[in-house]
Enzyme design. Structure first.
Site, short mmCIF file in Angstrom:
data_model
loop_
_atom_site.label_atom_id
_atom_site.label_comp_id
_atom_site.label_asym_id
_atom_site.label_seq_id
_atom_site.Cartn_x
_atom_site.Cartn_y
_atom_site.Cartn_z
N HIS A 110 1.09 -49.39 14.78
CA HIS A 110 0.63 -50.00 16.04
C HIS A 110 -0.60 -49.26 16.57
CE1 HIS A 110 1.55 -52.82 19.30
NE2 HIS A 110 1.20 -51.87 20.16
N TYR A 128 6.62 -33.42 26.79
CA TYR A 128 7.76 -32.77 27.42
C TYR A 128 9.09 -33.48 27.17
CZ TYR A 128 4.10 -30.37 30.07
OH TYR A 128 3.01 -29.64 30.42
N ARG A 159 1.52 -59.78 20.49
CA ARG A 159 1.58 -58.83 21.58
C ARG A 159 2.50 -59.22 22.73
NH1 ARG A 159 -4.08 -56.95 23.79
NH2 ARG A 159 -4.13 -59.06 24.69
#
Length: 880
Positions: A86, A130, A40
């Site tokens: 993921h 968007y 990570r």
């Protein structure tokens, strides 16, 4: 019967495993730590990516979301990454996607975004439904050859798919874009660098494996931030390059503008990396309200996407811009420091790496990728060549092949027949022959097969040669790196500013002579000396500086860009500045207010400047002196060593008495003769030894007697005792001047009245300047209107000290000469060619002749009076 049923006896202790809780906590925490470190928080040293970045780019590649294709919704990319690779939440994946598209966050963006991805003022991006994204071209270079078995793959989280362990990047991503993350017990903070510099560093390492980090820093100079700024000091950068740990100080970039109203404003055009512009503006406003910073009238963030960063700080009229800028650096994020902590994963383990180790990791990884790619291409080429070889065999025995196929009942029987025909065809070739289309049996197609086979054999030979030669593989790596540099490289954005204790910044500045001009109102600039054309005596001159109506150029001289200037003010203060620090401007520009360049009070002004080559030369500063004189005739001598330690707020050079002011400063070696001249036309000559050295705080002694309040000292010169080539040049307000031999001024004691040096009349005006010249210099005359003329001093004839001289420049009735200065003769003088002035010169020569004759008559009449004055000078001189 129910009474005979007994419950099954169980022993709970048989299902409990006794463990040591301390050992269990250690094991569990270490497992968790390694999971965070590897999976990570820390980037891989090979491709420079954390798993989430790698998975986002790989998913986009698998979706065909390339730079030359249409954008895809960000939500689709996030869903693809989360569902396949993921499973850690959509917000973390989208945040990663957004950061890779922000050009103020990434030095080289990897995602091409369309829509609102936030801004540098801290505004958040639009929702993922968007915005749209696609891979950037540079990201495609990080995914090149991934299909050629260049990297290892591993199972995804549910073992249903394969994902790459590392990307086969051609870009030194870790150094180029940097990385930051907090793991367990460790963290990383790697700063971005310039791609062109990093590629040059990689190539330098390939050429010389024993290269040192200092030699690598010739190429990879320092971090290069996407938001620009100025890296202030290189010591921390060097530590980071050498050890992997260091500290970088970054300053925002700003300049000072003058508005039409005359007020100044500080315009910030670049802020340090990751600094929020709105937060910076608010902080400045808060400091003003708290009165921590005084002198700011208004601050506004005028930044926009088209023009970039622009934060405007309006100043009050009495504010000193340079002081305000230093306060902004001190109290706000306009100056920010970043810690370098180059921790990355190498062979699955975290390691702190220096610059060379990072480059070695990348180059070794590229070598591994090139080997694996070459092996893959070789295998594929050999497989294809094997099939083509079968085609050629079949075409050579075409009739027999057709007969065998027609005689076979099934495809398997036909394959066996071809393999047993004795032509050396194996199973793979036989299967390919059976799948061969009939059109490939034509003569033309046969030639194409033969050409393809020959080219494949050449390719196989090259690939085998490449695998057999490490030098060829390194050359290929260098070639591919150069292609990356040519395609994506750009100029450095962050400037590098060295501190004075780190290195001589003069080494980075080209040494050249420049003209320094300072106006009456205190505007300073430096200009190339070539811009001042040489003219003949009597010319009209040219515009030397565009100033305000009430302003004019007061000081003009030549200095080298590597020298230090000492500025002496009329109140007796001394300031220092390097010549290269003076703002550059053309001949007609106004320049910058000198108060913005040094901490000069508003009620003080520069009156004299001394050019010093090197203040660190102990022998030089202990054998030279600063000679100062004031308007009321005071003279003072101080050892240069006392001025060798520059201070930002200046030092006292002389104590000035009320009603007096400093007008001139000269550098001497202690063996000169001093001449002082007054406005009424008198001058005195005495040995420098008559003035004993005193400290900076002393008042001084009388050098020449000033008779009344209307008279004052206009200048002081120092002529070396052994120099017989010097003559004394004097110039009056109305443009008259002359040269006179030094010997015509008799050596006297200091403190006397002196003798006549020019005949002052209403026609000539008062004396305004005195210079020591050899005839090899050029004279620059500056008028209060801004007109300047540059002429050769050799053209000015010598005359007696009691004459009025000749006309040097034609000036308007309302204009007067403000200052004179000399410039050393240039190798190539530019001769005026605009208009012919021969006729004007002839007329002026006639005037000069008449003036010379008049001067001789006046001179004879005045000589007796001068001699009488000379005899009483020594008796009248006295010390303060």
């Amino acid at each position: 019967m129910e009474e005979n049923i007994k419950p099954l006896e169980t022993n709970d202790n048989d299902r409990i495993i006794q463990v040591n809780i301390e050992e269990q906590m250690k094991t569990a925490y270490i497992d968790y730590s390694m999971s965070v470190i590897v999976g990570r928080a820390l980037p891989d040293a090979r491709d420079g990516f954390k798993p989430v970045h790698r998975r986002v780019l790989y998913a986009m590649n698998e979706l065909g979301n390339f730079s030359n294709r249409a954008y895809k919704k960000s939500a689709r990319i996030v869903g693809e990454v989360m569902g396949k690779y993921h499973p850690h939440g959509d917000s973390s994946i989208y945040d990663t996607l957004v950061r890779m598209a922000q050009d103020w966050t990434m030095r080289y963006t990897m995602v091409d975004g369309q829509g609102n991805f936030g801004n540098q003022d801290g505004d958040p991006p639009a929702a993922m439904r968007y915005t749209e994204v696609r891979l950037h071209r540079i990201a495609e270079s990080m995914l090149d050859d991934i299909e050629k078995e260049t990297v290892d793959f591993q199972l995804n989280f549910d073992d249903s798919l394969q994902e790459p362990v590392v990307l086969p990047t051609r870009i030194p991503q870790l150094l180029v874009n940097g990385s930051s993350g907090i793991a367990v017990g460790m963290a990383t903070n790697m700063l971005p660098h310039n791609l062109s510099e990093v590629v040059d560093g990689c190539v330098a390492y390939i050429d010389n494996k024993e290269i040192t980090i200092e030699e690598l820093m010739v190429h990879v100079k320092a971090p290069d931030f996407p938001t620009g700024g100025i890296i202030y000091g290189m010591e921390g950068v060097k530590q980071g390059m050498m050890t992997g740990r260091g500290r970088v100080v970054v300053r925002g970039k700003c300049h000072v503008d003058t508005k039409a109203s005359g007020r100044e404003q500080i315009v910030i055009t670049e802020v340090p990396y990751q600094v929020n512009r709105d937060a910076l503006t608010d902080k400045i406003g808060q400091l003003v309200n708290d009165k921590t910073i005084e002198g700011i009238a208004h601050v506004n963030n005028e930044s926009n996407k088209r023009e970039g960063t622009r934060i405007v700080v309006d100043l009050r009229r009495d504010a000193v811009a340079n002081v305000i800028i230093n306060q902004l650096y001190k109290f706000t994020e306009l100056q920010t420091s970043y810690g370098i902590n180059n921790v990355a994963l190498t062979k699955g383990r975290p390691k702190t790496m220096n610059l060379k180790e990072l480059i070695v990791e990348f180059v070794d990884f590229r070598m591994d990728v090139v080997i694996r790619r070459t092996q893959y291409e070789l295998r594929k080429a050999q497989e294809r060549a094997h099939i083509l070889q079968g085609y050629l065999i079949a075409l050579d025995h075409l009739d027999e092949v057709i007969r065998l196929i027609r005689a076979s009942a099934t495809p398997d029987q036909a394959r066996e027949s071809l393999m047993n025909a004795g032509w050396g065809i194996d199973e793979i070739q036989a299967k390919a022959i059976l799948e061969l289309r009939l059109q490939r049996l034509t003569g033309m197609e046969r030639e194409k097969i033969k050409e393809e086979y020959d080219s494949l054999m050449q390719l196989i030979a090259r690939l085998q040669e490449l695998l057999g030669s490490e030098a060829l593989r390194y050359d290929l790596i260098k070639t591919e790196l150069q292609e990356v540099k040519d395609k994506f490289g750009d100029k450095r954005r962050s400037e590098i500013s060295f501190l004075s204790n780190e290195m001589r910044i003069e080494d980075l500045i080209e040494e050249e002579d420049v003209v320094i001009t300072i106006s009456h109102l205190g505007y300073i600039k430096r200009t190339s000396s070539d811009e001042y054309r040489q003219q003949k005596r009597g010319g009209r001159g040219s515009i030397g500086s565009r100033t305000r109506e009430e302003d004019f150029v007061e000081h003009l001289f030549v200095a080298s860009t590597h020298h230090t200037l000492m500025f002496f003010t009329e109140k007796g203060r001394c300031f220092w500045m390097k010549v290269y620090e003076i703002p550059e401007g053309d001949k007609t520009s106004k320049g910058r207010a000198i108060q913005n360049l040094m901490q000069l009070p508003q009620d003080d002004k520069v009156r004299a400047i001394i050019d010093i080559k090197d203040l660190s030369d102990k022998e030089y500063i202990n054998n030279h002196y600063i000679l100062l004189c004031t308007k009321r005739g005071i003279i003072k001598k101080t050892l240069l060593e006392e001025f060798s330690r520059p201070r930002a707020n200046g030092v006292n050079a002389i104590n000035i008495m009320e009603g007096d002011q400093l007008i001139e400063a000269r550098l001497t070696d202690g063996k000169c003769e001093v001449m002082m001249a007054v406005k009424s036309g008198r001058a005195i000559r005495f040995p420098e030894e008559k003035v004993r050295p005193t400290g900076r705080g002393a008042i001084g002694v009388f050098g020449i007697e000033v008779e009344d309040e209307k008279d004052e000292v206009i200048g002081m010169i120092c002529v070396h005792q052994d120099d017989t080539s010097k003559t004394i040049l004097v110039v009056s307000e109305k443009g008259f001047g002359k040269r006179t031999a030094v010997d015509e001024y008799r050596i006297t004691n200091r403190g006397g009245k002196g003798v006549k040096t020019i005949s002052v009349t209403d026609k000539t005006g008062s004396l305004v300047g005195i210079l020591d010249v050899s005839g090899k210099e050029d004279l620059v005359i500056t008028c209060k209107s801004g007109i300047t003329i540059r002429t050769s001093i050799a053209d000015i004839r010598e005359a007696g000290r009691a004459t009025q001289g000749v006309k040097l420049i034609r000036i308007d009735e309302k204009d007067e000469i403000a200052a004179i200065s000399k410039i050393q003769e240039q190798e190539e003088a530019i001769v005026l060619t605009e208009t012919s002035i021969d006729a004007e010169n002839e007329a002026l020569d006639k005037i000069e002749g008449a003036a010379a004759a008049e001067g001789e008559i006046v001179g004879n009449a005045d000589e007796a009076a001068d001699n009488q004055e000379d005899n009483t000078e020594e008796n009248n001189s006295e010390n303060l």
